[in-house]
Scaffold this motif. Structure first.
Motif, PDB file in Angstrom:
ATOM      1  N   TRP A   1       0.691 -12.377   5.825  1.00 38.00           N
ATOM      2  CA  TRP A   1       0.002 -11.530   6.050  1.00 38.00           C
ATOM      3  C   TRP A   1      -0.631 -11.507   7.399  1.00 38.00           C
ATOM      4  CZ3 TRP A   1      -3.638 -11.932   1.045  1.00 38.00           C
ATOM      5  CH2 TRP A   1      -2.861 -12.030   0.134  1.00 38.00           C
ATOM      6  N   GLY A   2      -0.267 -12.484   8.175  1.00 36.22           N
ATOM      7  CA  GLY A   2      -1.127 -12.584   9.552  1.00 36.22           C
ATOM      8  C   GLY A   2      -2.337 -13.531   9.720  1.00 36.22           C
ATOM      9  N   GLY A   3      -2.649 -14.288   8.525  1.00 37.20           N
ATOM     10  CA  GLY A   3      -3.912 -14.982   8.617  1.00 37.20           C
ATOM     11  C   GLY A   3      -5.056 -14.208   8.378  1.00 37.20           C
ATOM     12  N   PRO A   4      -6.286 -14.821   8.292  1.00 39.90           N
ATOM     13  CA  PRO A   4      -7.354 -14.191   7.948  1.00 39.90           C
ATOM     14  C   PRO A   4      -7.764 -12.882   8.702  1.00 39.90           C
ATOM     15  CG  PRO A   4      -7.889 -16.519   8.788  1.00 39.90           C
ATOM     16  CD  PRO A   4      -6.486 -16.150   8.914  1.00 39.90           C
ATOM     17  N   THR A   5      -7.114 -12.838   9.860  1.00 44.67           N
ATOM     18  CA  THR A   5      -7.551 -11.406  10.422  1.00 44.67           C
ATOM     19  C   THR A   5      -7.020 -10.180   9.649  1.00 44.67           C
ATOM     20  OG1 THR A   5      -5.424 -11.586  11.890  1.00 44.67           O
ATOM     21  CG2 THR A   5      -7.339 -12.607  12.707  1.00 44.67           C
ATOM     22  N   TYR A   6      -6.407 -10.313   8.500  1.00 47.18           N
ATOM     23  CA  TYR A   6      -5.825  -9.103   8.046  1.00 47.18           C
ATOM     24  C   TYR A   6      -7.015  -8.343   7.363  1.00 47.18           C
ATOM     25  CZ  TYR A   6      -6.888 -10.785   3.159  1.00 47.18           C
ATOM     26  OH  TYR A   6      -7.229 -11.452   2.000  1.00 47.18           O
ATOM     27  N   THR A   7      -8.026  -8.987   7.401  1.00 56.33           N
ATOM     28  CA  THR A   7      -9.432  -8.210   6.772  1.00 56.33           C
ATOM     29  C   THR A   7     -10.091  -7.436   7.654  1.00 56.33           C
ATOM     30  OG1 THR A   7     -10.732 -10.163   7.321  1.00 56.33           O
ATOM     31  CG2 THR A   7      -9.813 -10.123   4.997  1.00 56.33           C
ATOM     32  N   THR A   8      -9.761  -7.549   8.896  1.00 55.42           N
ATOM     33  CA  THR A   8     -10.337  -6.791  10.208  1.00 55.42           C
ATOM     34  C   THR A   8      -9.723  -5.525  10.001  1.00 55.42           C
ATOM     35  OG1 THR A   8      -8.583  -7.665  11.778  1.00 55.42           O
ATOM     36  CG2 THR A   8     -10.733  -8.834  11.464  1.00 55.42           C
ATOM     37  N   VAL A   9      -8.592  -5.209   9.442  1.00 58.87           N
ATOM     38  CA  VAL A   9      -8.115  -3.733   9.561  1.00 58.87           C
ATOM     39  C   VAL A   9      -8.718  -3.092   8.124  1.00 58.87           C
ATOM     40  CG1 VAL A   9      -6.328  -4.039  10.977  1.00 58.87           C
ATOM     41  CG2 VAL A   9      -5.919  -4.319   8.618  1.00 58.87           C
ATOM     42  N   GLU A  10      -8.872  -1.673   8.332  1.00 58.75           N
ATOM     43  CA  GLU A  10      -9.225  -1.152   7.009  1.00 58.75           C
ATOM     44  C   GLU A  10      -8.005  -0.903   5.772  1.00 58.75           C
ATOM     45  OE1 GLU A  10     -11.083   3.139   5.641  1.00 58.75           O
ATOM     46  OE2 GLU A  10     -11.567   2.750   7.661  1.00 58.75           O
ATOM     47  N   LYS A  11      -7.048  -0.363   6.573  1.00 61.19           N
ATOM     48  CA  LYS A  11      -5.788  -0.314   5.813  1.00 61.19           C
ATOM     49  C   LYS A  11      -4.741  -1.221   6.236  1.00 61.19           C
ATOM     50  CE  LYS A  11      -6.695   3.031   2.526  1.00 61.19           C
ATOM     51  NZ  LYS A  11      -6.550   2.526   1.214  1.00 61.19           N
ATOM     52  N   PHE A  12      -4.328  -2.112   5.522  1.00 59.36           N
ATOM     53  CA  PHE A  12      -3.322  -3.154   5.910  1.00 59.36           C
ATOM     54  C   PHE A  12      -1.897  -2.254   5.633  1.00 59.36           C
ATOM     55  CE2 PHE A  12      -0.384  -6.459   5.815  1.00 59.36           C
ATOM     56  CZ  PHE A  12      -0.803  -7.333   6.603  1.00 59.36           C
TER      57      PHE A  12
ATOM     58  N   ARG B   1       9.249  -9.612   9.351  1.00 60.73           N
ATOM     59  CA  ARG B   1       9.617  -8.214   9.336  1.00 60.73           C
ATOM     60  C   ARG B   1       8.479  -7.334   8.728  1.00 60.73           C
ATOM     61  NH1 ARG B   1      14.545  -7.352  10.741  1.00 60.73           N
ATOM     62  NH2 ARG B   1      15.940  -9.175  11.278  1.00 60.73           N
ATOM     63  N   ASP B   2       8.829  -6.320   9.163  1.00 61.08           N
ATOM     64  CA  ASP B   2       7.842  -5.065   8.232  1.00 61.08           C
ATOM     65  C   ASP B   2       8.068  -5.059   6.789  1.00 61.08           C
ATOM     66  OD1 ASP B   2       9.637  -2.542   7.687  1.00 61.08           O
ATOM     67  OD2 ASP B   2      10.217  -3.262   9.577  1.00 61.08           O
TER      68      ASP B   2
ATOM     69  N   LEU C   1       0.430  -8.882  -2.077  1.00 62.08           N
ATOM     70  CA  LEU C   1       0.267  -8.054  -0.934  1.00 62.08           C
ATOM     71  C   LEU C   1      -1.361  -8.378  -0.633  1.00 62.08           C
ATOM     72  CD1 LEU C   1       2.509  -5.064  -1.432  1.00 62.08           C
ATOM     73  CD2 LEU C   1       2.789  -6.766   0.226  1.00 62.08           C
ATOM     74  N   PRO C   2      -1.783  -7.950   0.442  1.00 58.67           N
ATOM     75  CA  PRO C   2      -3.121  -8.073   0.773  1.00 58.67           C
ATOM     76  C   PRO C   2      -4.110  -7.030   0.084  1.00 58.67           C
ATOM     77  CG  PRO C   2      -1.989  -7.991   2.849  1.00 58.67           C
ATOM     78  CD  PRO C   2      -0.950  -7.745   1.873  1.00 58.67           C
ATOM     79  N   ARG C   3      -5.168  -7.392  -0.455  1.00 58.46           N
ATOM     80  CA  ARG C   3      -6.209  -6.360  -1.059  1.00 58.46           C
ATOM     81  C   ARG C   3      -6.458  -5.217  -0.722  1.00 58.46           C
ATOM     82  NH1 ARG C   3     -10.357 -10.754   0.132  1.00 58.46           N
ATOM     83  NH2 ARG C   3     -11.271  -9.920   1.885  1.00 58.46           N
ATOM     84  N   ASN C   4      -6.349  -5.039   1.017  1.00 56.40           N
ATOM     85  CA  ASN C   4      -6.558  -3.683   1.737  1.00 56.40           C
ATOM     86  C   ASN C   4      -5.181  -3.066   2.046  1.00 56.40           C
ATOM     87  OD1 ASN C   4      -5.916  -5.882   3.500  1.00 56.40           O
ATOM     88  ND2 ASN C   4      -7.115  -4.839   5.072  1.00 56.40           N
TER      89      ASN C   4
END
Length: 105
Positions: free
Chosen positions: A15-26, A34-35, A54-57
């Motif tokens: 998911w890209g590490g802990p920074t995934y939580t910095t976006v409202e919608k992942f 890859r995407d 997948l991430p919660r967001n």
């Protein structure tokens, strides 16, 4: 070209590490290496029965889109994963891994 076959593919892409939580919608394009669309298409070459953690967001509309972009459209069930009362992730079940009744968040 994939020559593999299987009953189920389980995907838990980075998911890209802990920074995934910095976006409202992942969005699925943020998955690495890859995407999410490319990863899903590769898994479909093995089986239509796919499970994605997948991430919660994550953008749930994009997850739903994966099911109806398939031909024929795949059954989909979304499960929220909680640990000690806190939402930690989303599991998406596609194809025969989904229950017969599709649940969307």
């Amino acid at each position: 070209m994939f020559l593999y076959q299987g009953d189920v593919v389980f995907l838990s892409p980075p998911w890209g590490g802990p920074t995934y939580t910095t976006v409202e919608k992942f969005t699925l394009d943020l998955l690495k290496p890859r995407d999410g669309y490319s990863i899903f298409q590769a898994a479909q070459k093995i089986t239509p029965n796919i499970i994605m953690f997948l991430p919660r967001n994550v953008d749930l509309h994009q997850v739903e889109e994966l099911s109806w972009l398939s031909s024929p459209p795949l059954n989909l069930q979304i499960e929220e994963n909680y640990v000690e009362g806190r939402l930690k992730g989303i599991t998406a079940y596609f194809g025969d891994t989904a229950s017969t009744i599709t649940e969307l968040w």
